[in-house]
Design an enzyme around this catalytic site. Structure first.
Site, mmCIF file in Angstrom:
data_model
loop_
_atom_site.group_PDB
_atom_site.id
_atom_site.type_symbol
_atom_site.label_atom_id
_atom_site.label_comp_id
_atom_site.label_asym_id
_atom_site.label_seq_id
_atom_site.Cartn_x
_atom_site.Cartn_y
_atom_site.Cartn_z
ATOM 1 N N SER A 1 0.820 -1.212 0.000
ATOM 2 C CA SER A 1 0.000 0.000 0.000
ATOM 3 C C SER A 1 0.853 1.260 0.000
ATOM 4 O O SER A 1 2.063 1.225 0.242
ATOM 5 C CB SER A 1 -0.936 0.022 1.220
ATOM 6 O OG SER A 1 -0.291 0.575 2.354
ATOM 7 N N VAL A 2 0.167 2.381 -0.230
ATOM 8 C CA VAL A 2 0.817 3.684 -0.220
ATOM 9 C C VAL A 2 1.393 4.004 1.162
ATOM 10 O O VAL A 2 2.344 4.795 1.287
ATOM 11 C CB VAL A 2 -0.198 4.775 -0.649
ATOM 12 C CG1 VAL A 2 -1.282 4.969 0.400
ATOM 13 C CG2 VAL A 2 0.500 6.101 -0.957
ATOM 14 N N LYS A 3 0.849 3.369 2.213
ATOM 15 C CA LYS A 3 1.300 3.643 3.572
ATOM 16 C C LYS A 3 2.704 3.102 3.852
ATOM 17 O O LYS A 3 3.324 3.484 4.856
ATOM 18 C CB LYS A 3 0.315 3.066 4.585
ATOM 19 C CG LYS A 3 -1.076 3.694 4.519
ATOM 20 C CD LYS A 3 -1.049 5.149 4.913
ATOM 21 C CE LYS A 3 -2.454 5.706 5.036
ATOM 22 N NZ LYS A 3 -2.467 7.111 5.489
ATOM 23 N N ASP A 4 3.205 2.229 2.993
ATOM 24 C CA ASP A 4 4.601 1.783 3.143
ATOM 25 C C ASP A 4 5.551 2.973 3.164
ATOM 26 O O ASP A 4 6.553 2.982 3.875
ATOM 27 C CB ASP A 4 5.009 0.887 1.965
ATOM 28 C CG ASP A 4 4.257 -0.421 1.923
ATOM 29 O OD1 ASP A 4 3.552 -0.741 2.891
ATOM 30 O OD2 ASP A 4 4.378 -1.122 0.896
ATOM 31 N N ALA B 1 5.477 4.798 6.562
ATOM 32 C CA ALA B 1 6.042 3.926 7.604
ATOM 33 C C ALA B 1 7.566 3.938 7.523
ATOM 34 O O ALA B 1 8.257 4.098 8.532
ATOM 35 C CB ALA B 1 5.506 2.502 7.447
#
Length: 358
Positions: free
Chosen positions: A49-52, A55
């Site tokens: 996901s884009v949240k990688d 993070a």
């Protein structure tokens, strides 16, 4: 076809980002769009996901600032899931313990992935407001106070959330557009003329917007997408309809306004474009199509060569047990081929299978 070799990466964090920009020509044609409709495919990032991106950025920055202590720190994060997965992946590589607090409505697949990456997962009631001590945020804060060396990197306030997108996602989009030549059959303005993304924490839409407007195209139109029931829209009168109403989609929409959100600024995807994206990706596309019907959007939609980028945050992997996906996947779809198959299988004749025909 000549292959471009890629170097061996040191670890999975090096495989975060650098996602492709894909033409959504079939959907564009179906809706009569003359502009180029482009999807930024974030589910091919290492953690899905884009949240990688945030993070990785938050962990690396916290290490640089000395906030994370190897062998001691416990990373605690309230999340709808994807940020947690990105953090669990980064911390598995870096050697930090992880605790994720997450509302019960989030998918079982997300919890399974988090646990597989070694994270402790605590589920919280969906109905609790964000500032309740029993909400996923409230529980995370309590754990941070009581667990030695516990630290909340806090995607809602962490400046590295929008910065990750200003320094990576935005420049990647720009590079893809300006390096693709304009041709007679595929004309291009050679600019990003509009960018559409779900609001979520606001880090994506804010960071990408800054990159596009500061260094590339000051006139780029930025559209934030949010579900009814959330409170992030401007003017505030837009939030009245459906205020407090629960929404099915995960990962976007909030009953509070995250500090990192600058408000200035799936089915069709799967079946028509072959892209196995999640619900927030469908929401982004749905919002883009709704925007195309506005006065501003109609001008863009009707102009050949303009480039509209829709960010598709994650894949279907995390939502395959959800009711909305199962309903779409297994619903009976009428087609000539389906009718023909039904007719063939309804026949009583039994023909022995010849081994030579297998």
């Amino acid at each position: 076809m000549e292959l471009t070799p890629r170097r061996i990466l040191d670890n999975a964090l090096d495989a975060v980002g650098n996602t492709p920009l894909i033409r959504l020509d079939k959907i564009a044609a179906e809706h009569g769009l003359k502009c180029n409709l482009l999807g930024k495919l974030e589910f091919v990032s290492a953690g899905g996901s884009v949240k990688d991106r945030i993070a990785k950025a938050m962990v690396l920055a916290a290490e640089k600032e000395g906030k994370l202590i190897p062998g001691k720190s416990v990373v605690i994060e309230p999340t709808s899931g994807n940020t947690g997965i990105g953090l669990a992946m980064a911390c598995a590589i870096k050697g930090y313990s992880v605790v994720i607090t997450m509302p019960k409505k989030m998918s079982l697949e997300k919890e399974a992935l988090l646990r597989a990456l070694g994270a402790q997962v605590i589920r919280t009631p969906d109905e609790e407001p964000w500032d309740s001590p029993r909400s996923h945020i409230g529980v995370a804060c309590r754990l941070q106070r009581e667990i030695e060396h516990g630290i909340i990197l806090d995607q809602y306030r962490n400046i590295n959330n929008p910065l990750a997108h200003e320094y990576t996602t935005g420049p990647e989009i720009i590079a893809s557009v300006v390096s693709t030549p304009s041709t007679r059959t595929r004309p291009s303005s050679m600019k990003v003329d509009a960018f559409v993304a779900g609001a979520g924490t606001g880090g994506t839409v804010t960071g990408v917007s800054r990159a596009l407007k500061k260094t590339h195209n000051a006139d780029c139109i930025v559209v934030g997408i949010d579900p009814i029931g959330s409170i992030l829209a401007l003017p505030n009168s837009l939030n009245i309809d459906g205020e407090g109403k629960p929404y099915v989609v995960e990962g976007i929409g909030y009953d509070f306004i995250p500090d990192v959100l600058s408000r200035d600024v799936p089915d069709a995807l799967m079946r028509k474009e072959g892209l196995l994206v999640g619900g927030s990706s469908g929401s982004a596309l749905s919002g883009a199509l709704a925007w195309f019907k506005t006065e501003q959007g109609r001008k863009v939609a009707g102009t050949e060569g303009l480039n509209v980028v829709v960010l598709l945050p994650d894949g279907i992997r995390n939502y395959m047990s959800k009711e909305w996906f199962l309903k779409n996947a297994f619903q009976t779809e009428h087609s000539d081929l389906a009718t023909r198959i039904t007719g063939i299988l309804a026949q009583e004749e039994i023909v022995p299978v010849q081994k030579a025909n297998l």
